[in-house]
Design a protein around this motif. Structure first.
Motif, short mmCIF file in Angstrom:
data_model
loop_
_atom_site.label_atom_id
_atom_site.label_comp_id
_atom_site.label_asym_id
_atom_site.label_seq_id
_atom_site.Cartn_x
_atom_site.Cartn_y
_atom_site.Cartn_z
N GLY A 1 30.36 29.64 48.23
CA GLY A 1 31.38 29.39 47.22
C GLY A 1 31.19 30.17 45.93
O GLY A 1 32.01 30.07 45.02
N SER B 1 36.01 31.82 49.36
CA SER B 1 37.32 32.14 48.79
C SER B 1 38.08 33.13 49.67
O SER B 1 39.30 33.01 49.84
CB SER B 1 37.17 32.72 47.38
N ALA C 1 28.48 31.63 35.06
CA ALA C 1 28.22 32.62 36.10
C ALA C 1 29.38 33.61 36.11
O ALA C 1 30.54 33.20 36.18
CB ALA C 1 28.12 31.94 37.46
N LEU D 1 37.71 43.59 41.75
CA LEU D 1 38.80 42.63 41.95
C LEU D 1 39.34 42.05 40.65
O LEU D 1 40.13 41.12 40.65
CB LEU D 1 38.33 41.49 42.86
N PRO E 1 40.05 43.28 36.18
CA PRO E 1 39.93 44.35 35.18
C PRO E 1 38.70 44.14 34.30
O PRO E 1 38.30 43.00 34.02
CB PRO E 1 41.22 44.21 34.36
N LEU F 1 35.14 27.08 42.80
CA LEU F 1 34.34 27.89 41.88
C LEU F 1 34.19 29.31 42.42
O LEU F 1 33.21 29.99 42.15
CB LEU F 1 32.96 27.24 41.67
N GLY F 2 35.20 29.76 43.17
CA GLY F 2 35.10 31.07 43.84
C GLY F 2 35.25 32.26 42.92
O GLY F 2 35.16 33.40 43.36
N HIS F 3 35.48 32.01 41.64
CA HIS F 3 35.54 33.09 40.66
C HIS F 3 34.56 32.72 39.54
O HIS F 3 33.80 31.77 39.68
CB HIS F 3 36.98 33.21 40.15
N ASP F 4 34.56 33.44 38.43
CA ASP F 4 33.64 33.14 37.33
C ASP F 4 33.77 31.67 36.91
O ASP F 4 34.87 31.14 36.81
CB ASP F 4 33.95 34.04 36.13
N ASN G 1 40.41 27.40 37.54
CA ASN G 1 40.94 28.31 36.52
C ASN G 1 42.46 28.37 36.71
O ASN G 1 43.03 27.59 37.48
CB ASN G 1 40.24 29.68 36.56
N TYR H 1 41.17 26.21 46.37
CA TYR H 1 40.34 27.41 46.19
C TYR H 1 40.81 28.23 45.01
O TYR H 1 41.95 28.13 44.56
CB TYR H 1 40.31 28.24 47.49
N THR H 2 39.88 29.04 44.51
CA THR H 2 40.14 29.96 43.43
C THR H 2 40.05 31.37 44.00
O THR H 2 39.02 31.74 44.57
CB THR H 2 39.11 29.76 42.30
N PRO H 3 41.11 32.15 43.90
CA PRO H 3 41.09 33.50 44.49
C PRO H 3 40.03 34.40 43.82
O PRO H 3 39.68 34.20 42.66
CB PRO H 3 42.49 34.04 44.21
N ARG H 4 39.59 35.38 44.60
CA ARG H 4 38.59 36.31 44.09
C ARG H 4 39.18 37.34 43.14
O ARG H 4 38.47 37.93 42.34
CB ARG H 4 37.92 37.04 45.27
N SER H 5 40.48 37.59 43.29
CA SER H 5 41.12 38.68 42.55
C SER H 5 41.88 38.19 41.34
O SER H 5 42.45 37.11 41.36
CB SER H 5 42.13 39.41 43.45
N VAL H 6 41.89 39.02 40.30
CA VAL H 6 42.71 38.77 39.12
C VAL H 6 43.48 40.05 38.83
O VAL H 6 42.91 41.14 38.85
CB VAL H 6 41.83 38.41 37.90
N GLU H 7 44.78 39.92 38.60
CA GLU H 7 45.56 41.10 38.22
C GLU H 7 45.20 41.53 36.81
O GLU H 7 44.55 40.81 36.07
CB GLU H 7 47.06 40.76 38.29
N GLY H 8 45.65 42.70 36.40
CA GLY H 8 45.39 43.22 35.06
C GLY H 8 45.75 42.22 33.97
O GLY H 8 46.77 41.56 34.07
N VAL H 9 44.89 42.09 32.96
CA VAL H 9 45.20 41.16 31.85
C VAL H 9 45.58 41.95 30.61
O VAL H 9 45.22 43.09 30.47
CB VAL H 9 43.99 40.24 31.51
#
Lengths: 245, 245
Positions: A84, A90, A132, A139, A141, B126-129, B226, B237-245
């Protein structure tokens, strides 16, 4: 028996850091799917098919596991550390979201994540509130990474960083260290923990002033203390108490 | 054999979540020290002395362990979850800091921390930060907790909360939920995970709008997603990817 996908955390490397729950899942598996170096940690046996794949093939791997489960097989997706934490769990749910078989029998089995194995080797640097952060910008920016670093520093969190540096982005970790020096000052403690619990284990404890990008590679987890983190004997720890702010 | 202190993480409760490394340390121990409910998880045997103590006696416990090691004994301090996450490792180093025997042989053995066991049960929230925050104000002012909550929210971290609520401070978690609603909005996902991996396990998945303080007690870990955290099938679940901010 109907099909199932189990995502199992193998921990940071040492066999004695793999939980009995994960061993039991592997013992009843028909198929093991994962990044090839993790699959290589599984002892072959009759009736067990091993499917190693390349790095960055997470979604393909997840679809393969779901396809095999749909055929009635008992699939274990192996992940290093905890599945996780910046790992395969994920990715599996991302794959599931695009499919019709969302009622597949799925289990996620926790493991010892690299950040906590590294902290244990150093003492207790994450002994108070911590963050963390995955420093890879594959994945997300880099602007978001910078924003999170600044919030973590201004909240006086201790920090654990995964994927600090790779050959494809050698300069970015240098920028991370600059941001941390700006936010936390030069005396803040930083720990470079490489390949904890393996034969290649190496631990380096220093300050932000002395930290250099070359101290990290993709097998390194980096820990940064909070304002109170300090040494005692050969150890680094963060006290449990904070005075009034 | 010379004395030693090992701080061992017993994981969240289930026997099959205890690592073989921890079992090995317990097998060679002469003395086990810890909060009484954790010591009660250790099977008595000839040659093993069990020293259970009250909650909030962390420093006394640490000094006892160091005193026994100074006599040449092999002491294991048992901790729930991971000893480095709001548990006994920091208390041991705090005790060590006040002593002259700072060269005592010490080992910290990681364990499955409650936050990650809870995340595995829910999917991959918690699959992302993410951040981990201890909500108890026994050892820090509530103003600092509030400040960290706001930084975590504004950095769009997922969050894991330990010790959300106790009989001695019933109203504080209500204030935490108010802060989170203010920062994250009513639709943000929240998970109450009680006593994961024990017979008392209970998981409740809801939104900040529906969350009530009574959904948590001291055996509960609370996870907040998040902005991208969502459901798929029965999972969160929390996706691994984030689009441009």
């Amino acid at each position: 028996m109907s099909g199932r996908v189990t995502v199992a955390g193998l921990g940071p490397g040492a066999t004695d850091l793999v939980t009995p729950e994960v061993w039991a899942a592997l013992a009843e598996a028909t198929d093991v799917v994962g990044y090839a170096p993790y699959v290589a940690r599984i002892t072959p046996r009759s009736g067990l098919r091993l499917h190693g794949s390349d790095n960055r093939a997470e979604l393909d791997r997840a679809h393969l596991a779901l396809d095999l489960a749909a055929e009635g097989l008992r699939v274990v997706i192996v992940s290093s550390g905890d599945p996780g934490v910046f790992a395969m769990a994920s990715a599996l749910f991302e794959a599931l979201e695009a499919r019709t078989d969302q009622q597949t029998d799925i289990r996620i089995l926790p493991g010892i994540t690299a950040m906590l194995a590294a902290a244990a080797r150093a003492g207790a640097p994450l002994g108070h509130d911590f963050c963390a952060i995955n420093l890879s910008d594959n994945l997300k920016p880099f602007a978001l990474i910078e924003q999170r670093l600044r919030h973590a520093a201004r909240g006086d969190f201790a920090m654990g960083f995964y994927n600090p540096r790779s050959a494809s982005r050698p300069h970015q970790f240098s920028r991370v260290l600059d941001i941390l020096r700006e936010e936390c000052g030069p005396e803040r403690m930083i720990i470079f923990a490489r390949a904890v619990s393996t034969l290649d284990e190496a631990l380096r404890i220093t300050t932000l002033a002395e930290a250099r990008p070359e101290m990290a590679d993709m097998r390194t987890v980096v820990l940064v203390g909070n304002a109170a983190t300090r040494r005692v004997g050969n150890w680094v720890y963060t006290p449990r108490s904070v005075e009034g702010v």
